[in-house]
Scaffold this motif. Structure first.
Motif, PDB file in Angstrom:
ATOM      1  N   GLU A 173       0.795  -1.467  -0.075  1.00  0.00           N
ATOM      2  CA  GLU A 173      -0.074   0.056   0.197  1.00  0.00           C
ATOM      3  C   GLU A 173       0.959   1.734   0.224  1.00  0.00           C
ATOM      4  O   GLU A 173       0.867   2.326  -0.963  1.00  0.00           O
ATOM      5  CB  GLU A 173      -1.056   0.061   1.019  1.00  0.00           C
ATOM      6  CG  GLU A 173      -2.009   0.866   0.974  1.00  0.00           C
ATOM      7  CD  GLU A 173      -3.037   1.075   2.916  1.00  0.00           C
ATOM      8  OE1 GLU A 173      -3.173  -0.429   2.958  1.00  0.00           O
ATOM      9  OE2 GLU A 173      -3.440   1.967   3.004  1.00  0.00           O
ATOM     10  N   SER A 174       1.677   1.361   0.859  1.00  0.00           N
ATOM     11  CA  SER A 174       2.307   2.774   0.627  1.00  0.00           C
ATOM     12  C   SER A 174       3.509   2.413  -0.517  1.00  0.00           C
ATOM     13  O   SER A 174       3.721   3.562  -0.563  1.00  0.00           O
ATOM     14  CB  SER A 174       3.770   2.392   1.927  1.00  0.00           C
ATOM     15  OG  SER A 174       4.451   1.321   2.180  1.00  0.00           O
ATOM     16  N   ILE A 175       4.254   1.132  -1.082  1.00  0.00           N
ATOM     17  CA  ILE A 175       5.043   1.355  -2.084  1.00  0.00           C
ATOM     18  C   ILE A 175       3.739   2.205  -3.250  1.00  0.00           C
ATOM     19  O   ILE A 175       4.105   3.195  -4.173  1.00  0.00           O
ATOM     20  CB  ILE A 175       4.931  -0.190  -2.870  1.00  0.00           C
ATOM     21  CG1 ILE A 175       6.587  -0.585  -2.247  1.00  0.00           C
ATOM     22  CG2 ILE A 175       5.781  -0.222  -4.507  1.00  0.00           C
ATOM     23  CD1 ILE A 175       6.956  -1.982  -1.686  1.00  0.00           C
ATOM     24  N   ARG A 176       2.396   1.638  -3.422  1.00  0.00           N
ATOM     25  CA  ARG A 176       2.054   2.373  -4.068  1.00  0.00           C
ATOM     26  C   ARG A 176       1.664   4.067  -3.982  1.00  0.00           C
ATOM     27  O   ARG A 176       0.864   4.521  -5.531  1.00  0.00           O
ATOM     28  CB  ARG A 176      -0.067   1.215  -4.509  1.00  0.00           C
ATOM     29  CG  ARG A 176       0.389   0.174  -4.975  1.00  0.00           C
ATOM     30  CD  ARG A 176      -1.208  -0.779  -5.188  1.00  0.00           C
ATOM     31  NE  ARG A 176      -1.176  -1.774  -5.858  1.00  0.00           N
ATOM     32  CZ  ARG A 176      -1.308  -1.832  -7.219  1.00  0.00           C
ATOM     33  NH1 ARG A 176      -1.181  -1.431  -7.826  1.00  0.00           N
ATOM     34  NH2 ARG A 176      -1.017  -2.833  -7.404  1.00  0.00           N
ATOM     35  N   GLU A 177       1.143   4.118  -2.809  1.00  0.00           N
ATOM     36  CA  GLU A 177       1.054   5.109  -2.364  1.00  0.00           C
ATOM     37  C   GLU A 177       2.177   5.947  -3.106  1.00  0.00           C
ATOM     38  O   GLU A 177       2.726   7.481  -3.749  1.00  0.00           O
ATOM     39  CB  GLU A 177       1.264   5.904  -0.939  1.00  0.00           C
ATOM     40  CG  GLU A 177       0.000   5.288  -0.671  1.00  0.00           C
ATOM     41  CD  GLU A 177      -1.505   6.368  -1.046  1.00  0.00           C
ATOM     42  OE1 GLU A 177      -1.356   7.415  -1.249  1.00  0.00           O
ATOM     43  OE2 GLU A 177      -2.540   5.398  -0.972  1.00  0.00           O
ATOM     44  N   LEU A 178       3.986   5.884  -3.148  1.00  0.00           N
ATOM     45  CA  LEU A 178       4.871   6.485  -3.266  1.00  0.00           C
ATOM     46  C   LEU A 178       4.816   6.519  -4.850  1.00  0.00           C
ATOM     47  O   LEU A 178       5.207   7.531  -5.673  1.00  0.00           O
ATOM     48  CB  LEU A 178       6.008   5.295  -2.913  1.00  0.00           C
ATOM     49  CG  LEU A 178       7.245   6.037  -3.990  1.00  0.00           C
ATOM     50  CD1 LEU A 178       7.972   7.017  -3.590  1.00  0.00           C
ATOM     51  CD2 LEU A 178       8.633   4.620  -3.504  1.00  0.00           C
ATOM     52  N   LEU A 179       4.742   5.562  -5.548  1.00  0.00           N
ATOM     53  CA  LEU A 179       4.269   5.403  -7.391  1.00  0.00           C
ATOM     54  C   LEU A 179       2.635   6.462  -7.454  1.00  0.00           C
ATOM     55  O   LEU A 179       3.455   6.936  -8.763  1.00  0.00           O
ATOM     56  CB  LEU A 179       3.917   3.773  -7.649  1.00  0.00           C
ATOM     57  CG  LEU A 179       4.838   2.832  -7.219  1.00  0.00           C
ATOM     58  CD1 LEU A 179       4.831   1.695  -8.239  1.00  0.00           C
ATOM     59  CD2 LEU A 179       6.606   3.479  -7.514  1.00  0.00           C
ATOM     60  N   ALA A 180       1.697   6.690  -6.669  1.00  0.00           N
ATOM     61  CA  ALA A 180       1.002   6.945  -7.138  1.00  0.00           C
ATOM     62  C   ALA A 180       1.624   8.691  -7.540  1.00  0.00           C
ATOM     63  O   ALA A 180       0.388   9.734  -8.190  1.00  0.00           O
ATOM     64  CB  ALA A 180      -0.119   7.453  -6.352  1.00  0.00           C
ATOM     65  N   GLY A 181       2.806   9.289  -7.354  1.00  0.00           N
ATOM     66  CA  GLY A 181       3.184  10.637  -8.106  1.00  0.00           C
ATOM     67  C   GLY A 181       3.219  10.461  -8.943  1.00  0.00           C
ATOM     68  O   GLY A 181       3.960  11.171  -9.977  1.00  0.00           O
ATOM     69  N   ASN A 182       3.589   9.205  -9.879  1.00  0.00           N
ATOM     70  CA  ASN A 182       4.190   9.413 -11.467  1.00  0.00           C
ATOM     71  C   ASN A 182       2.816   8.584 -11.854  1.00  0.00           C
ATOM     72  O   ASN A 182       2.646   7.670 -11.415  1.00  0.00           O
ATOM     73  CB  ASN A 182       5.481   8.391 -11.737  1.00  0.00           C
ATOM     74  CG  ASN A 182       6.562   9.311 -10.834  1.00  0.00           C
ATOM     75  OD1 ASN A 182       6.397   9.086  -9.868  1.00  0.00           O
ATOM     76  ND2 ASN A 182       7.097   9.260 -11.912  1.00  0.00           N
ATOM     77  N   LEU A 183       2.733   9.274 -13.404  1.00  0.00           N
ATOM     78  CA  LEU A 183       1.761   8.282 -14.076  1.00  0.00           C
ATOM     79  C   LEU A 183       1.621   7.290 -15.164  1.00  0.00           C
ATOM     80  O   LEU A 183       2.900   7.676 -15.699  1.00  0.00           O
ATOM     81  CB  LEU A 183       0.219   9.090 -15.306  1.00  0.00           C
ATOM     82  CG  LEU A 183      -0.121  10.444 -14.202  1.00  0.00           C
ATOM     83  CD1 LEU A 183      -0.992  11.342 -15.056  1.00  0.00           C
ATOM     84  CD2 LEU A 183      -1.228   9.630 -12.937  1.00  0.00           C
ATOM     85  N   CYS A 184       1.406   6.079 -14.896  1.00  0.00           N
ATOM     86  CA  CYS A 184       2.010   5.796 -16.575  1.00  0.00           C
ATOM     87  C   CYS A 184       0.462   4.909 -17.233  1.00  0.00           C
ATOM     88  O   CYS A 184      -0.482   4.345 -16.432  1.00  0.00           O
ATOM     89  CB  CYS A 184       2.602   4.304 -15.598  1.00  0.00           C
ATOM     90  SG  CYS A 184       2.690   2.520 -16.925  1.00  0.00           S
ATOM     91  N   ARG A 185       0.412   4.682 -17.659  1.00  0.00           N
ATOM     92  CA  ARG A 185      -0.637   4.627 -18.641  1.00  0.00           C
ATOM     93  C   ARG A 185      -0.737   2.817 -19.307  1.00  0.00           C
ATOM     94  O   ARG A 185      -1.694   2.659 -19.909  1.00  0.00           O
ATOM     95  CB  ARG A 185      -1.214   5.279 -20.640  1.00  0.00           C
ATOM     96  CG  ARG A 185      -2.629   5.442 -20.615  1.00  0.00           C
ATOM     97  CD  ARG A 185      -3.271   6.376 -19.942  1.00  0.00           C
ATOM     98  NE  ARG A 185      -4.573   6.814 -20.435  1.00  0.00           N
ATOM     99  CZ  ARG A 185      -6.002   6.200 -20.074  1.00  0.00           C
ATOM    100  NH1 ARG A 185      -6.130   5.939 -18.485  1.00  0.00           N
ATOM    101  NH2 ARG A 185      -6.581   6.784 -20.511  1.00  0.00           N
TER     102      ARG A 185
END
Lengths: 168, 790
Positions: free
Chosen positions: A131-143
């Motif tokens: 969950e915290s990894i996903r929060e960290l990654l949520a600042g970068n968009l991948c389509r």
């Protein structure tokens, strides 16, 4: 008080880029991203939105992730700048890059350098679970990837249990 | 002949990855040419206006401006040809001529020393626009007194395709034995593919030849279109595709900037580059969906659907887009019955022009819309009957005994695992829903539900119904160099899906070379044979068909040469891992290098009757594709059909209306899997986009036609925090007529999420008896409106 530089003012900046000294004279309004890409030829940093949202242009300034599309080159004067070219070994891939390759953490690859730099600038112990990894990654968009391969790559690179947080 | 482990279905690393991971890739914005200028566009700030004039005089104060150009300067450029015989004609000019029909339409191009200065100059232009009343909805567009976007048309309808199939209508006229009808208006609102790389074009004109670098999914089509618009022979145009940062269909349109930038390079005698910014992307790159399916079904008392009728009504935007933006709506009608035995349909199409960004392609191309319509109708019919929502699907799904099954839209479903994927998905979804209900039971505001849906997807379709011009084939050329490396050039073109890896694997499989002996060339019209590019989940099917034929020709020749060199019979030769061996004689072997050296250099070593050289080309047109529909719209428009079942397990916060997808389950069948990791990536990535469309993404306009979603701050793509873990279950029903039995996997994932999430939300809120969810995105305000207040 110094006069406010106008957009066309030319200012000399010196900084360290990927470990090497750089000194150039630039327009005061020149974006750090454009400076690196156009003036230094470091095209691994990509521009996806130019509003500071998508994170594709993320790089490290003094070790911390920044959005180079909303930072001026002159603001990096005296700083240490690291781009994706700077984390790439002379031969092969570094462990995070290799994990992205092993776990299909990229498709078109346009957003990838931004993700790699966000992760390079992160302290793994601050992100103990998915969950915290996903929060960290949520600042970068991948389509392309739906993030699954990216999350798996982070787990692998950070030595996490592959099944952690996984459901059948 | 080949007695070796197969690469098909094996895990093999992607050959693209290293350059993408290290900053070594070359994307559109990385193309830089000596003496290059940069362009920026003045785009209409108004949705509907007459263009008075453009005054560039103030730009003179900027020393780097090379010129300001409008439509009047481009008199030597032809408008895009219009090939469609059924729709009203739309003339597309590279820069707007006389009138603008959407906010974002390019009116003037400014060329300057760099982009900063070009954008400064755009701000200094004085443009005289005379506002016209805007049309911002289909209802408005079709009102009798509506302002017309195209003054010589009698109304704003771009295409009307009414269908009146008597067999379908008869089912609605004889509702006996407890048969009944259900109907609804199902709406997929306006969103778009939004690749993280925007579009970009660079062009150079030297020695009478034009080279255009552009972020397109179809380089050969782009070149042909350029030859139609510019006063140049097609042979004097080269289109090169750099690494492309995602396409998803929006780069399978031919855009006006792809003509303007080359024209500027010719006009100025200097290379010119334009890189789209995100605001431009959200108003000038095609939009998609914005479709209302007004549907009614006649259903027997047993829950079996007997017929579907209705209309697909699309808000097409300004219609200035090629290939045609109404084409996905026809594809929606072609998939309206999904994988269900519904014998008859009578569904027409109406697309109206409005003052919004023109619609075009987006992954799924009408099939997500169709799935939302028919799956919502299935749920509604089940509820009406008091039947379990899974049971009604069970009663309607086609089974193995039905295959080949011709749908009421004319699609010939050649293979599949429609019931198998469904039962497995139902089983897993039920388990997971209980897991999450237990886990979240402590929160009084949270409800958990799940929904299961099905679809089929026609892959590798004809392009004729989309372009009115091109059809369905593609090409491959293989050359084996003297050192045994194979250069494979193809007409398909990648935008990040992993086509290089797929083609590398198939070449190794077909030629018996090692994977590291293969080089793939694509996206360069000078270096590849003519082909139609990559869209419609077609590349695996068409490229592999051409590749296999070319490879078979080379392998037959190579085996004869190898047998001659080994003094053996060709029947006894096996090829594996880059070498030819005599069966049963270990150690008797020659390498591909030796064979190719004989063919290309030491030709005296060739057997009698074998010509020098090691090169072959082939084209492939998938069998069974029809290019035009009959009077009821029936057509088998695709080469083969994938199938899948999707389940979303969702939570709803009844206080805030927030929906979270907790977990997503997909059982997917795209025939033979060539690379399981790539297929999984395509499916999962498509689902993530589908979740975005179901919950987050909408391109908003105000009542005056002003676009409100012009940055990623107000057009929300899903992040890693919104996308749940996914369980992907693979089924393999090989396509009987396709090379290696494969079926394209590029678009499938995006089709299921909207109806699965809608059903999951209704399931979660079943205690409230809320009204049916009929539109996406399912936002919190929308859902709160359905919930009882307080």
């Amino acid at each position: 008080m110094r006069p406010v530089p106008r957009p066309a003012d030319r200012i000399t900046v010196s900084m360290s880029v990927n470990g090497g000294p750089v000194e150039r004279t630039v327009d005061s309004r020149r974006l750090l991203a454009d400076f690196l890409r156009e003036d230094l030829g470091l095209t691994g940093t990509h521009l996806g939105c130019e509003h500071g949202v998508c994170g594709a242009c993320t790089l490290l300034v003094d070790g911390r992730p920044v959005r180079s599309c909303i930072m001026l080159a002159v603001q990096a004067d005296g700083c240490e700048v690291t781009t994706v070219e700077g984390i790439t070994p002379r031969e092969g891939l570094n462990p995070i890059q290799q994990a992205f390759k092993d776990h299909h953490g990229l498709q078109c690859g346009f957003c990838t350098p931004g993700f790699l730099m966000t992760l390079t600038g992160a302290e793994p112990s601050e992100y103990p679970d998915d969950e915290s990894i996903r929060e960290l990654l949520a600042g970068n968009l991948c389509r392309c990837t739906g993030y699954e391969g990216i999350v798996e790559a982070v787990r692998a690179a950070w030595g996490r249990d592959e099944r952690e947080g996984r459901r059948p | 002949m080949t007695a070796r482990p197969s690469f098909i279905g094996a895990h093999t690393p992607r050959v693209e990855d290293d350059r993408l991971l290290t900053g070594g890739a070359r994307f559109g914005a990385d193309v830089s040419l000596p003496g290059m200028l940069e362009a920026a566009f003045y785009r209409s700030p108004l949705p509907h206006a007459l263009i008075g004039g453009v005054d560039p005089s103030r730009t003179a104060e900027l020393k780097g401006v090379a010129g300001v150009f409008t439509a009047e300067d481009m008199s030597d450029v032809s408008p895009f040809p219009d090939f469609d015989e059924h729709a009203r004609p739309v003339e597309i000019f590279p820069l707007a001529r006389g009138r603008v029909r959407y906010a974002g339409a390019p009116i003037a191009a400014v060329v300057a020393a760099d982009r900063y200065e070009a954008e400064d100059a755009v701000d200094l232009l004085s443009v005289d626009l005379d506002p016209l009343p805007p049309v911002v909805s289909v209802e408005q567009a079709l009102a009798p007194d509506a302002p017309r976007l195209y003054p010589d048309w009698p109304d704003n309808a771009v295409i009307e395709w009414p269908v009146s199939n008597p067999d379908a209508i008869a089912e609605f006229d004889r509702l006996e034995d407890g048969a009944f009808t259900v109907g609804g208006r199902y709406e997929i609102r306006r969103h778009t593919g939004a690749p993280i790389e925007t579009r970009g074009v660079a062009a150079e004109f030297r020695e009478g030849r034009l080279t255009v670098w552009t972020t397109t999914q179809f380089p050969h089509i782009a070149r042909t279109m350029l030859s139609y618009c510019l006063p140049l022979d097609e042979s004097d145009i080269r289109v090169v595709v750099p690494d492309v940062g995602g396409g998803f269909g929006v780069k399978a349109e031919f855009y006006v900037e792809e003509v303007t930038i080359p024209w500027l390079a010719m006009k100025l005698g200097r290379p010119v580059r334009w890189i789209e910014d995100r605001r431009e992307h959200l108003i000038a790159t095609c939009h998609a969906r914005d479709l209302v399916l007004d549907l009614e079904a006649a259903v027997g008392p047993d829950g079996r659907f007997r017929a579907v009728r209705g209309m697909a009504i699309q808000d097409l935007g300004a219609a200035e887009m090629y290939p045609y933006g109404f084409s996905p709506t026809f594809t929606a009608v072609g998939h309206i019955t999904g994988p269900y035995r519904i014998p008859h349909q009578s569904v027409g199409v109406l697309a109206a022009a409005t003052n919004k960004t023109p619609n075009g392609a987006y992954r799924g191309f009408g099939i997500p819309e169709a799935a939302f319509g028919i799956e919502r109708l299935m749920d509604k019919a089940a509820d009406r009957l008091g039947l379990d929502r899974n049971e009604i699907r069970r009663r309607n799904l086609i089974g193995q005994e039905d295959i080949p099954y011709t749908t009421s839209a004319g699609a010939v479903v050649d293979s599949g695992s429609h019931r198998e994927t469904f039962e497995e998905t139902v089983r897993v979804a039920a388990e997971r829903r209980e897991h999450w209900r237990d886990r979240l039971a402590g929160d009084p505001r949270i409800r958990v539900g799940s929904g299961v849906v099905n679809y089929i997807e026609g892959v590798t379709p004809t392009y004729f119904m989309t372009t009115g011009h091109w059809t369905s084939f593609d090409s491959c050329s293989i050359r084996v160099n003297p050192d045994g490396t194979a250069v494979v050039s193809v007409g398909v073109s990648t935008s990040g899906q992993g086509l290089e890896s797929m083609l590398t694997t198939l070449t190794a499989e077909a030629l018996g070379v090692r994977r590291d002996q293969v080089r793939i060339v694509m996206g360069d019209t000078d270096r590849t044979p003519y082909g139609l590019g990559s869209w419609g989940s077609r590349s695996t099917n068409v490229a592999s068909g051409a590749l296999r034929e070319a490879a078979d020709a080379l392998l037959g020749k190579a085996v004869r040469i190898a047998a001659h060199l080994l003094e053996a019979s060709p029947e006894d030769i096996e090829v594996y891992d880059g070498s030819f061996e005599v069966r049963g004689s270990p150690g008797a072997a020659v390498t591909w290098r030796q064979v190719a050296t004989a063919a290309n250099i030491r030709t005296m070593d060739l057997p009698e009757g074998v010509k020098p050289g090691m090169e072959a080309s082939a084209s492939y047109d998938p069998p069974g594709i029809e290019h035009t529909p009959d009077e009821y719209g029936r057509v088998n428009a695709a080469a083969t059909y994938t199938n899948a079942s999707h389940a979303a397990v969702v939570s709803v916060d009844v206080g805030t209306g927030q929906v979270r997808v907790l977990e997503y389950i997909v059982a997917h069948d795209c025939g033979t899997v060539i690379n399981p990791q790539i297929v999984r990536g395509q499916v999962v990535g498509g689902i993530a986009q589908g979740i975005g469309g179901a919950l987050l993404e909408q391109l908003h306009y105000d009542e005056f036609g002003n676009p409100l979603s012009t940055s990623f701050l107000d057009y929300h793509l899903p992040t890693a925090a919104e996308i749940p873990p996914m369980a992907v279950l693979h089924f393999e029903s090989p396509a009987p007529e396709m090379p290696w039995g494969a079926k394209g996997a590029g678009e499938a994932g995006i089709i299921g999420p909207a109806p699965a999430i809608a059903a999951g939300v209704e399931d979660a809120l079943s205690e409230y008896g809320i009204a049916e969810i009929t539109l996406t995105p399912i936002t919190a305000p929308y859902l709160l409106g359905l919930l009882p207040s307080g």
